[in-house]
Motif scaffolding. Structure first.
Motif, PDB file in Angstrom:
ATOM      1  N   LEU A   1       0.827  -1.201   0.000  1.00 44.54           N
ATOM      2  CA  LEU A   1       0.000   0.000   0.000  1.00 44.54           C
ATOM      3  C   LEU A   1       0.861   1.250   0.000  1.00 44.54           C
ATOM      4  O   LEU A   1       0.613   2.196  -0.755  1.00 44.54           O
ATOM      5  CB  LEU A   1      -0.923   0.001   1.223  1.00 44.54           C
ATOM      6  N   TRP A   2       1.883   1.242   0.851  1.00 46.47           N
ATOM      7  CA  TRP A   2       2.776   2.407   0.930  1.00 46.47           C
ATOM      8  C   TRP A   2       3.498   2.653  -0.387  1.00 46.47           C
ATOM      9  O   TRP A   2       3.573   3.797  -0.867  1.00 46.47           O
ATOM     10  CB  TRP A   2       3.784   2.186   2.060  1.00 46.47           C
TER      11      TRP A   2
ATOM     12  N   ARG B   1       1.360   5.850  13.111  1.00 42.21           N
ATOM     13  CA  ARG B   1       2.578   5.538  12.356  1.00 42.21           C
ATOM     14  C   ARG B   1       2.266   5.266  10.889  1.00 42.21           C
ATOM     15  O   ARG B   1       3.015   5.659   9.994  1.00 42.21           O
ATOM     16  CB  ARG B   1       3.277   4.333  12.970  1.00 42.21           C
ATOM     17  N   GLY B   2       1.160   4.559  10.644  1.00 42.02           N
ATOM     18  CA  GLY B   2       0.778   4.289   9.268  1.00 42.02           C
ATOM     19  C   GLY B   2       0.461   5.564   8.518  1.00 42.02           C
ATOM     20  O   GLY B   2       0.901   5.765   7.377  1.00 42.02           O
TER      21      GLY B   2
ATOM     22  N   SER C   1       1.558   8.518   9.282  1.00 42.01           N
ATOM     23  CA  SER C   1       2.809   9.270   9.152  1.00 42.01           C
ATOM     24  C   SER C   1       3.624   8.755   7.974  1.00 42.01           C
ATOM     25  O   SER C   1       4.208   9.537   7.218  1.00 42.01           O
ATOM     26  CB  SER C   1       3.615   9.174  10.445  1.00 42.01           C
ATOM     27  N   ALA C   2       3.662   7.426   7.799  1.00 40.31           N
ATOM     28  CA  ALA C   2       4.414   6.856   6.671  1.00 40.31           C
ATOM     29  C   ALA C   2       3.792   7.237   5.344  1.00 40.31           C
ATOM     30  O   ALA C   2       4.490   7.626   4.393  1.00 40.31           O
ATOM     31  CB  ALA C   2       4.474   5.334   6.815  1.00 40.31           C
ATOM     32  N   LEU C   3       2.466   7.136   5.246  1.00 40.32           N
ATOM     33  CA  LEU C   3       1.797   7.491   3.998  1.00 40.32           C
ATOM     34  C   LEU C   3       1.917   8.982   3.706  1.00 40.32           C
ATOM     35  O   LEU C   3       2.134   9.392   2.557  1.00 40.32           O
ATOM     36  CB  LEU C   3       0.317   7.089   4.057  1.00 40.32           C
ATOM     37  N   GLU C   4       1.785   9.800   4.748  1.00 42.77           N
ATOM     38  CA  GLU C   4       1.934  11.231   4.536  1.00 42.77           C
ATOM     39  C   GLU C   4       3.385  11.598   4.229  1.00 42.77           C
ATOM     40  O   GLU C   4       3.656  12.560   3.518  1.00 42.77           O
ATOM     41  CB  GLU C   4       1.443  11.992   5.770  1.00 42.77           C
TER      42      GLU C   4
ATOM     43  N   LEU D   1       2.915   2.079 -12.064  1.00 43.51           N
ATOM     44  CA  LEU D   1       3.668   1.442 -10.987  1.00 43.51           C
ATOM     45  C   LEU D   1       2.805   1.247  -9.745  1.00 43.51           C
ATOM     46  O   LEU D   1       2.879   0.213  -9.069  1.00 43.51           O
ATOM     47  CB  LEU D   1       4.895   2.291 -10.647  1.00 43.51           C
ATOM     48  N   SER D   2       1.973   2.240  -9.437  1.00 40.38           N
ATOM     49  CA  SER D   2       1.066   2.109  -8.306  1.00 40.38           C
ATOM     50  C   SER D   2       0.095   0.959  -8.519  1.00 40.38           C
ATOM     51  O   SER D   2      -0.166   0.165  -7.611  1.00 40.38           O
ATOM     52  CB  SER D   2       0.289   3.420  -8.115  1.00 40.38           C
TER      53      SER D   2
END
Length: 432
Positions: free
Chosen positions: A28-29, A153-154, A156-159, A195-196
């Motif tokens: 997903l990331w 955290r999820g 934060s990682a995506l943002e 790619l996504s």
């Protein structure tokens, strides 16, 4: 809020000891990173094509940006109702494929004797419509994929990946339009969506299988449940109103800003791209701070302060002289501070919203807030074009930038400002 055991049971697999050991989250990331890079490339390529290649004026640029934002108003509520019934992976891969085709079609408008501005408006509308579904789906997907304790955290990682896209996308789009050709610029964005698509389609999380599309009356009832959930919760209601104030004024700011940089400050396409890309490093800092500051100072104070600083810094831009040695450095500094404050607000407020929202309402609540919050963006874009045409670029930009301060004012006068270090729990079980 669901317990760890229930989260594991809902997903059909054990809770991972670390966010990054979860293969579905990594996919997903990675897909979200590529998608955001394609989107931010496209968001610069399309208006720059209109201004630099098709010689669009202020009113035409406002109309073009409004066309890209109109689907938010038209489709957000339906997207939320449908996403809550579909596999989010399916929604994301289909919208990735559609946006890749839309950007590839931009090349036709750029050829000698091509379709021109009317076709670009249609493509921009389609691009925006597909983005509405993707954005609602990925927010709902995160809640379904990760343990509730890892949501901050999820997010934060995506943002953080969105920050990197904000840094690379505008610079890439501006440079390609300025130095190479419009078809290459559009093709780069299409490649990122491809790619996504490849990454997200490999997500294997067992989401509950959605049923067939429901009768219109049932869809409207589900939409009503989402609106009622937002309207009935003071925190969600404030998030919605603050988002509306920001998105309306920010749309006006960006319409004038995209004209102000090349025409008033005489910046090249590459310089415009770099000035916009400076929000990326700031947003990366904002993502890091979002994982730390709320735990130390509380969510409410952090949200109000970050919004006031990040939005207020734009008031410096109308005072900049053209062709000055300080112009580009100041633009970079403004974009950096705006990116840091905006990203800190985005991450913290999304964590608050997801924590408050019942699990089965995530898609509809996200769509309702998007509908109200960003649904005013087309009107803001049109207003920005009108301000620039009637009052000039500097005055129009100053008025629009001042209006952005209404968002932190709404937060400061609401229960959101009093949130402490602990995220609140959902108010109730979702209806229906």
């Amino acid at each position: 809020m669901p317990s760890a055991a229930s989260a594991a049971s809902d997903s059909g697999r054990p809770v991972p000891p670390s966010l990054w050991r979860d293969s579905d989250f990594r996919r997903l990331w990675a897909g979200q990173t590529a998608s955001q890079l394609g989107e931010h490339t496209g968001l610069v390529v399309l208006p720059l094509l209109a201004v630099l290649t098709l010689d669009a004026g202020a009113a035409q640029l406002g109309a073009l940006r409004a066309a890209g934002q109109a689907p938010i108003l038209m489709l957000s509520l339906f997207a939320g109702a449908w996403v809550d019934r579909w596999r989010t992976r399916t929604v994301m891969v289909l919208t990735d494929a559609g946006r890749a085709l839309a950007l590839a079609a931009v090349a036709v408008t750029c050829l000698p004797g091509g379709l021109g501005l009317p076709a670009l408006v249609v493509i921009t509308f389609a691009f925006g419509a597909l983005s509405v579904f993707f954005d609602v789906a990925y927010q709902a997907s995160l809640v379904r994929l990760v343990h509730p304790g890892l949501l901050v955290r999820g997010n934060s990682a995506l943002e953080g990946s969105r920050s990197a896209a904000q840094m690379g996308g505008p610079a890439l789009g501006g440079a390609l339009v300025s130095l190479l050709s419009a078809p290459i610029a559009a093709g780069a964005g299409a490649l990122f969506f491809a790619l996504s698509f490849l990454s997200i389609r490999r997500i294997r999380g067992d989401e509950s299988t959605p049923g067939r599309l429901e009768r219109p009356a049932r869809i409207w009832r589900r939409i009503h449940d989402g609106v009622r959930c937002v309207a009935g919760d003071a925190v969600l209601r404030t998030v919605c109103l603050a988002s509306a104030a920001f998105q309306f004024s920010f749309a006006a700011v960006m319409t004038v800003h995209l004209l102000f940089l090349p025409r008033e400050l005489h910046l090249s396409g590459t310089a415009v791209g770099l000035a916009l890309a400076a929000t990326g490093p700031g947003a990366l800092l904002g993502s890091v701070l979002a994982a730390r500051l709320p735990d130390r100072f509380g969510y409410g104070p952090v949200l109000v302060a970050a919004a006031a600083i990040g939005d207020g810094v734009f008031l410096c831009v109308p005072a900049l002289p053209g062709s000055s040695a300080v112009t580009v450095p100041v633009l970079l500094a403004v974009a950096f501070v705006f990116g840091a404050g905006g990203q800190l607000v985005n991450v913290a407020i999304m964590a608050v919203r997801q924590a408050v929202t019942p699990r089965g309402m995530q898609g509809r609540v996200a769509a309702t807030i998007t509908f109200v919050g960003m649904g005013l963006s087309p009107l803001g874009s049109l207003l920005g074009g009108l301000l620039a045409a009637q009052w000039g670029l500097r005055t129009g930009l100053l008025v629009a930038a001042a209006a952005m301060m209404s968002s932190p004012a709404v937060m400061a006068m609401s229960p959101l400002a009093r949130l402490g270090r602990t995220l609140p729990a959902p108010r109730s079980t979702p209806p229906g």
